[in-house]
Every structure is written in C-alpha cells, then in structure tokens.
Design a protein around this motif. Structure first.
Motif, PDB file in Angstrom:
ATOM      1  N   MET A 116       0.847  -1.190   0.000  1.00  0.00           N
ATOM      2  CA  MET A 116       0.000   0.000   0.000  1.00  0.00           C
ATOM      3  C   MET A 116       0.883   1.241   0.000  1.00  0.00           C
ATOM      4  SD  MET A 116      -3.003  -1.203  -0.147  1.00  0.00           S
ATOM      5  CE  MET A 116      -3.901   0.330   0.106  1.00  0.00           C
ATOM      6  N   TYR A 117       0.514   2.195  -0.850  1.00  0.00           N
ATOM      7  CA  TYR A 117       1.210   3.461  -0.914  1.00  0.00           C
ATOM      8  C   TYR A 117       0.220   4.585  -0.607  1.00  0.00           C
ATOM      9  CZ  TYR A 117       4.327   0.511  -3.729  1.00  0.00           C
ATOM     10  OH  TYR A 117       5.131  -0.499  -4.177  1.00  0.00           O
ATOM     11  N   SER A 118       0.741   5.778  -0.342  1.00  0.00           N
ATOM     12  CA  SER A 118      -0.121   6.930  -0.141  1.00  0.00           C
ATOM     13  C   SER A 118      -0.853   7.239  -1.439  1.00  0.00           C
ATOM     14  CB  SER A 118       0.714   8.142   0.280  1.00  0.00           C
ATOM     15  OG  SER A 118      -0.094   9.291   0.382  1.00  0.00           O
ATOM     16  N   GLY A 119      -2.159   6.987  -1.434  1.00  0.00           N
ATOM     17  CA  GLY A 119      -2.953   7.249  -2.620  1.00  0.00           C
ATOM     18  C   GLY A 119      -2.828   6.200  -3.696  1.00  0.00           C
ATOM     19  N   GLY A 121      -1.291   1.735  -4.571  1.00  0.00           N
ATOM     20  CA  GLY A 121      -0.921   0.420  -4.075  1.00  0.00           C
ATOM     21  C   GLY A 121      -0.449  -0.456  -5.215  1.00  0.00           C
ATOM     22  N   ARG A 156       0.348   7.312  -7.048  1.00  0.00           N
ATOM     23  CA  ARG A 156      -0.204   8.670  -7.008  1.00  0.00           C
ATOM     24  C   ARG A 156       0.740   9.650  -7.699  1.00  0.00           C
ATOM     25  NH1 ARG A 156      -1.463  11.940  -1.381  1.00  0.00           N
ATOM     26  NH2 ARG A 156      -2.302  13.874  -2.301  1.00  0.00           N
ATOM     27  N   PHE A 159      -0.311  15.928  -6.288  1.00  0.00           N
ATOM     28  CA  PHE A 159      -0.209  16.302  -4.884  1.00  0.00           C
ATOM     29  C   PHE A 159      -0.716  17.723  -4.636  1.00  0.00           C
ATOM     30  CE2 PHE A 159       2.909  13.072  -5.815  1.00  0.00           C
ATOM     31  CZ  PHE A 159       2.766  12.190  -4.761  1.00  0.00           C
ATOM     32  N   HIS A 172      -2.902   9.301 -11.468  1.00  0.00           N
ATOM     33  CA  HIS A 172      -2.181   8.094 -11.072  1.00  0.00           C
ATOM     34  C   HIS A 172      -1.425   7.537 -12.275  1.00  0.00           C
ATOM     35  CE1 HIS A 172      -5.157   8.166  -7.767  1.00  0.00           C
ATOM     36  NE2 HIS A 172      -4.221   7.562  -7.077  1.00  0.00           N
TER      37      HIS A 172
END
Length: 268
Positions: A116-119, A121, A156, A159, A172
């Motif tokens: 899982m990543y910020s925003g 995966g 993501r 930002f 993305h």
C-alpha cells in the motif's frame, strides 16, 4: 466437467487442463483453496498454519467417493507475512508411461504480495510449478519452475491543485503485467523423446498509463500531459516470449534466453 476446449495437448500426451474447486466439498471441513481434476485422480489443498509455519500442499486421489487417498505432502517456502498462497486454476498432467511408473503431474501454486502506498498500491503474483511423480511405489515432489504471473501498480502522481491540470486529470500512473504459460508444440516431433518433461511457451504483456511512464522517474518532471498522452503504452522490453525447457543438470525449468528485469511491473 472440463470441456475439450479447455485442455491443451502436445504430441506426447502431456496436457494442461482446468483444476476446478473441489466438487461436493463440505465448506465446514474443506479449505476454500481446494481443487480437483474432473476425474478426481488429482486433488490438492493448501493447509495454512501460523506465521512461523510453512503452508503445506496436500495432494490426494479422490476417485473413491467414500475415502480419499493421500498422495503426498509438500512444505511450501515460508511466504512473507502478508502473502496470499493459493492454487493455480490449471494443472499439467503427464502420460503414464508404464504400469509401474504411475502418475505424474505439475501442480501450480500462486503466491501473491501486496503493498500500500499513499494514494495507491501494488499487487503481484508468482506461479510455482510443483512436480509430483509416483514411480515404483515411491513419490517424488519438487519445485521445478517459478515465474511472475501478473502484477499491477497504481502510483499517485497529483499532490497539488496545479498537478491535476499538468497531468490532464490523470492523477495516477498505472502499471500492468500479465503472463501465460502454455504447452509448447515442437515443430519437429523428434525434437523431444516420449516421456520427457513437457516444454512450455511463456508469454508476457506489460503496459503503462498514461503513456510510457516509469516507476524509476518522477512523472511530474515530464512535460505537461495532453489528451493524446492518455493512452496505455506497451512496454516492449517487458512484453516478451520465452521457450521454457527442463534442464536435467539443475533439475529446474529454464528460459531459452535470459528474461529482462521487469521488477517495476512484478514487484509491489
């Protein structure tokens, strides 16, 4: 029942067929990751223990509807804590060469990893083939192949508010990888001996979106995107074909030429 169109054959009687969820299974006593061939001569299930215990591949013959006959147990490599271990939906079956040689098959085990990543995966799966041979009253079981099966990642790329405009709304980066393993038909029937282990074709397809983005580079450092950039681009390096043959010296299957580094697609 398995339809003929779902069965692959080669000149020597090797075949790949569906490995279906175990028929007439009692959900209370049968693991969800249990599968059988249509004739029930090959059935398999994966038994999971605690996080420090390797999962077990348990093989059985269930042609007798009253009592299953266990064939073998094999301790699979201890997977990472968050890994999913399941059975492949196909099985490789080899011909029975003599009355005493018995049955041979290759069971596929699929190991999936998640990140899982910020925003975003990522997810990836590897296929391992476990060869099982019953000869002259004894059973031999070993891993003979391990290859990437599929992968996907969503990274993501927006930002700030201005990033949304710079990226033409595509916030993305997407990466997708898929592979197939099929029986190989040799052009020369005499190129392999009857009873030899089958050969395979391994074919991959890798794409990225939007366009040819890379996980190794900052997408926001690229020029602003336009509508024409919002396409899925084929990654030529990681879209390839290899012939897979068994090497008796290493007792494993090997590619006919080295595979490229596609970890950006196959490692979460």
């Amino acid at each position: 029942m398995t339809a003929d169109t779902d069965v692959e054959h080669d000149h020597y009687g090797n075949r790949i067929e569906n490995f279906e969820p175990m028929p007439n299974a009692d959900p209370a006593t049968t693991p969800s990751n249990s599968r059988c061939t249509a004739d029930r001569r090959w059935c398999a299930e994966i038994q999971h223990g605690d996080t420090e215990t390797a999962p077990l591949l348990v093989l059985s013959d269930r042609t007798n509807p009253v009592q299953a006959k266990e064939i073998a147990r094999y301790a699979l490599p201890l997977a990472e804590e968050q890994a999913d271990v399941d059975l492949w939906s196909r099985i490789v079956r080899l011909p029975e060469s003599t009355e005493h040689a018995g049955q041979q098959a290759m069971i596929g085990v699929v190991t999936g990893l998640h990140a899982m990543y910020s925003g975003g995966g990522a997810h990836a799966e590897r296929l391992s083939l476990i060869q099982v041979s019953m000869e002259y009253g004894s059973t031999m079981i070993r891993e003979v192949l391990s290859v990437p099966l599929n992968g996907s990642a969503l990274i993501r790329a927006c930002f700030l508010e201005e990033d949304l405009e710079r990226r033409a709304g595509a916030c993305h980066d997407e990466y997708n990888f898929a592979a197939t393993l099929t029986l190989r038909e040799t052009k020369n029937r005499h190129a392999a001996k009857p009873g030899a282990l089958p050969q395979f074709d391994y074919v991959t397809a890798a794409t990225s979106f939007p366009g040819p983005v890379s996980r190794d580079k900052d997408s926001l450092a690229n020029p602003p995107l336009t509508e024409k950039d919002l396409v899925h681009a084929v990654n030529d390096e990681c879209s390839y074909r290899r012939v897979v043959r068994f090497n008796p010296a290493t007792e494993r299957y090997e590619f006919d030429s080295p595979a490229p580094d596609c970890s950006a697609f196959t490692v979460p």
